[in-house]
Motif scaffolding. Structure first.
Motif, short mmCIF file in Angstrom:
data_model
loop_
_atom_site.label_atom_id
_atom_site.label_comp_id
_atom_site.label_asym_id
_atom_site.label_seq_id
_atom_site.Cartn_x
_atom_site.Cartn_y
_atom_site.Cartn_z
N VAL A 136 10.84 16.01 -8.27
CA VAL A 136 10.06 17.24 -8.22
C VAL A 136 9.55 17.55 -9.63
O VAL A 136 10.06 17.03 -10.62
N ASP A 137 8.54 18.41 -9.68
CA ASP A 137 8.10 18.98 -10.95
C ASP A 137 8.92 20.25 -11.15
O ASP A 137 8.76 21.22 -10.41
N LEU A 138 9.79 20.24 -12.13
CA LEU A 138 10.71 21.37 -12.31
C LEU A 138 9.98 22.65 -12.69
O LEU A 138 10.48 23.74 -12.41
N VAL A 139 8.79 22.54 -13.28
CA VAL A 139 8.02 23.74 -13.61
C VAL A 139 7.62 24.46 -12.34
O VAL A 139 7.86 25.66 -12.17
N GLU A 140 7.02 23.74 -11.40
CA GLU A 140 6.55 24.35 -10.16
C GLU A 140 7.69 24.71 -9.22
O GLU A 140 7.63 25.71 -8.51
N ALA A 141 8.73 23.88 -9.20
CA ALA A 141 9.81 24.09 -8.23
C ALA A 141 10.80 25.16 -8.67
O ALA A 141 11.44 25.79 -7.83
N PHE A 142 10.92 25.38 -9.99
CA PHE A 142 12.00 26.25 -10.44
C PHE A 142 11.62 27.16 -11.62
O PHE A 142 11.75 28.37 -11.55
N ALA A 143 11.13 26.57 -12.72
CA ALA A 143 10.96 27.32 -13.96
C ALA A 143 9.92 28.43 -13.83
O ALA A 143 10.10 29.52 -14.39
N LEU A 144 8.84 28.19 -13.12
CA LEU A 144 7.79 29.21 -12.98
C LEU A 144 8.12 30.26 -11.92
O LEU A 144 8.00 31.46 -12.18
N PRO A 145 8.54 29.88 -10.71
CA PRO A 145 8.73 30.91 -9.68
C PRO A 145 9.84 31.90 -9.97
O PRO A 145 9.76 33.05 -9.54
N LEU A 146 10.91 31.49 -10.69
CA LEU A 146 12.01 32.43 -10.93
C LEU A 146 11.54 33.66 -11.71
O LEU A 146 11.67 34.79 -11.21
N PRO A 147 10.98 33.52 -12.91
CA PRO A 147 10.52 34.73 -13.61
C PRO A 147 9.30 35.38 -12.96
O PRO A 147 9.14 36.59 -13.03
N ALA A 148 8.45 34.57 -12.32
CA ALA A 148 7.26 35.14 -11.67
C ALA A 148 7.66 36.08 -10.55
O ALA A 148 7.12 37.19 -10.42
N LEU A 149 8.60 35.65 -9.71
CA LEU A 149 9.04 36.51 -8.60
C LEU A 149 9.73 37.76 -9.12
O LEU A 149 9.56 38.85 -8.56
N MET A 150 10.52 37.62 -10.19
CA MET A 150 11.22 38.78 -10.72
C MET A 150 10.25 39.81 -11.27
O MET A 150 10.39 41.01 -10.99
N GLY A 159 5.89 38.60 -18.66
CA GLY A 159 7.09 38.52 -17.85
C GLY A 159 7.37 37.16 -17.24
O GLY A 159 8.51 36.89 -16.85
N PHE A 160 6.35 36.31 -17.12
CA PHE A 160 6.69 35.00 -16.55
C PHE A 160 6.28 33.82 -17.41
O PHE A 160 6.93 32.78 -17.37
N ASP A 161 5.23 33.94 -18.21
CA ASP A 161 4.78 32.76 -18.97
C ASP A 161 5.81 32.32 -20.00
O ASP A 161 6.14 31.14 -20.11
N THR A 162 6.33 33.28 -20.78
CA THR A 162 7.28 32.92 -21.83
C THR A 162 8.60 32.41 -21.22
O THR A 162 9.10 31.36 -21.62
N THR A 163 9.15 33.13 -20.27
CA THR A 163 10.43 32.73 -19.69
C THR A 163 10.31 31.42 -18.92
O THR A 163 11.22 30.58 -18.96
N ALA A 164 9.20 31.24 -18.22
CA ALA A 164 9.01 29.99 -17.49
C ALA A 164 9.03 28.80 -18.44
O ALA A 164 9.64 27.76 -18.16
N ASN A 165 8.38 28.93 -19.58
CA ASN A 165 8.36 27.82 -20.53
C ASN A 165 9.70 27.64 -21.22
O ASN A 165 10.09 26.52 -21.54
N MET A 166 10.44 28.75 -21.43
CA MET A 166 11.79 28.61 -21.98
C MET A 166 12.71 27.89 -20.99
O MET A 166 13.53 27.04 -21.38
N LEU A 167 12.61 28.22 -19.72
CA LEU A 167 13.43 27.55 -18.71
C LEU A 167 13.13 26.05 -18.67
O LEU A 167 14.04 25.22 -18.67
#
Length: 388
Positions: A130-144, A228-236
């Motif tokens: 999987v692409d971990l960005v699309e599957a996990f790193a981006l949706p977690l902070p985006a949904l929050m 709220g999502f760009d920075t945290t997604a890239n940190m994840l």
């Protein structure tokens, strides 16, 4: 400045040389302005804490190519509090600070754990790779952040596209203006809807319990959504990348996620720099900064200063990262830092607990890095794991 090939987690070597030899160095900005670059930790903190250095948009020159919406610096629109000084900045900041307290962010831990588990379940059902960005790193902070602001998640993809345009380097001012207008229009419509039919979210509270106009709300909402999502997604994603490259550090992550996250924030330093304008002549590090000149502080250089951090280029999740400036410093320190911390402290241990054999599915040098964006990270992170 470019990073060394094969060293995606290290700052450009030139920053280290400047920090040692010329910690306050003259720098030419993309628009032709001659300002300064500050690289030493103590001087970076001094600039960010000094009220004589302004963050007003009309006074500063951006160090990023194509970052501004117009050729000439202009005042920030109403609501754009990060580009203002006190007392204007203070008015907006005080309205928002109560929404992002440590206590409130910790109260969200259960929901963050639920969203994390749901996406890890989906990854498991899908199976590798999987692409971990699309599957996990981006949706977690985006949904929050969507839930916090009451933004329909169905609109996330369109919003994400506009924010990518605004956060890109070398993109034309016309495209940035169009993206900004689209974001502002979306958030203005949302503000109007929240006034008519409020729900239990931060944006409804701002729309109905303050004197903010729809124009102000639209700008504030766009800023909070983007941050709220760009920075945290890239940190994840970048944290997962570095942890897969240093599996010996996973035990330290499990033992003390809070300390580990602080070290990851310091080590990776995904925000390249912050800039301020001198309101008067100021002596800094043996150099005279003249009134009107822009000073850019390098976050990666400060966070890798050997006078502040022992072995700064070595990842050690057990070491204290006290004093890092990953979230900035002073009155403009990141408003959402506590939310980001909780998301990282929950998401990263859960990811490696669920997939203990997680590893890259491509050679490390083929991972596409975000060197074309104002926030560093990875565009994609192809991963795989052993299926039992």
């Amino acid at each position: 400045m470019t990073r060394r090939p094969g060293c995606p987690f290290d700052p450009p070597e030139e920053l280290g040389h400047l920090r040692s030899e010329h910690p306050v160095a003259p720098m030419a900005y993309p628009d032709g302005h001659i300002g300064w670059l500050v690289t030493r930790h103590d001087l970076v903190r001094a600039v960010l804490a000094d009220k004589r250095f302004s963050h007003r948009a009309e006074l500063t020159h951006s160090p990023f190519p194509g970052a501004t919406l117009s050729a000439k610096p202009r005042p920030a629109p109403p609501g754009a509090f990060p580009s203002m000084d006190p007392p204007e900045h203070t008015r907006y900041r005080q309205l928002l600070t109560g929404q992002f307290t440590v206590r409130r962010m910790r109260q969200l831990t259960g929901r963050i754990e639920q969203i994390t588990a749901e996406h890890l379940d989906a990854m498991e059902r899908h199976g590798p790779p999987v692409d971990l960005v699309e599957a996990f790193a981006l949706p977690l902070p985006a949904l929050m952040i969507c839930e916090l602001l009451g933004v329909p998640t169905a609109d996330r993809a369109e919003f994400q596209h506009h924010m990518a345009v605004l956060g890109g380097m070398g993109i034309s001012p016309e495209d940035k203006v169009a993206a900004f207008a689209a974001v502002q229009g979306f958030m203005r419509d949302l503000a109007a809807a929240k006034r008519v039919q409020p729900t239990d979210d931060l944006f409804s509270g701002l729309a109905n319990d303050s004197d903010l106009t729809d124009d102000e709300l639209s700008v504030i909402g766009g800023i909070l959504m983007g941050a709220g999502f760009d920075t945290t997604a890239n940190m994840l994603a970048l944290s997962a990348f570095v942890l897969m490259s240093h599996p010996d550090q996973l035990a330290l992550l499990r033992a003390d996620a809070g300390r580990a996250v602080e070290e990851l924030l310091r080590r990776l330093s995904i925000v390249p720099g912050l800039h301020r304008a001198a309101l008067e002549d100021i002596e800094l590090g043996g150099q005279l900064i003249k009134a009107g000149q822009t000073v850019t502080v390098s976050i990666p250089a400060a966070n890798h200063d050997p006078h502040q951090f022992a072995d700064p280029d070595v990842l050690d999740l057990g070491s204290p990262a006290t004093g890092h400036v990953a979230f900035g410093h002073g009155v403009h320190q990141c408003l959402g830092q506590q939310l980001a911390r909780v998301e990282l402290q929950v998401g990263l241990p859960a990811l490696f607990e669920r997939f203990p054999t997680l590893r890259l599915d491509v050679p490390a040098e083929e991972v596409p890095l975000r060197t074309d964006m104002m926030i560093y990270g990875v565009h994609r992170l192809p991963v795989t794991w052993d299926v039992v």
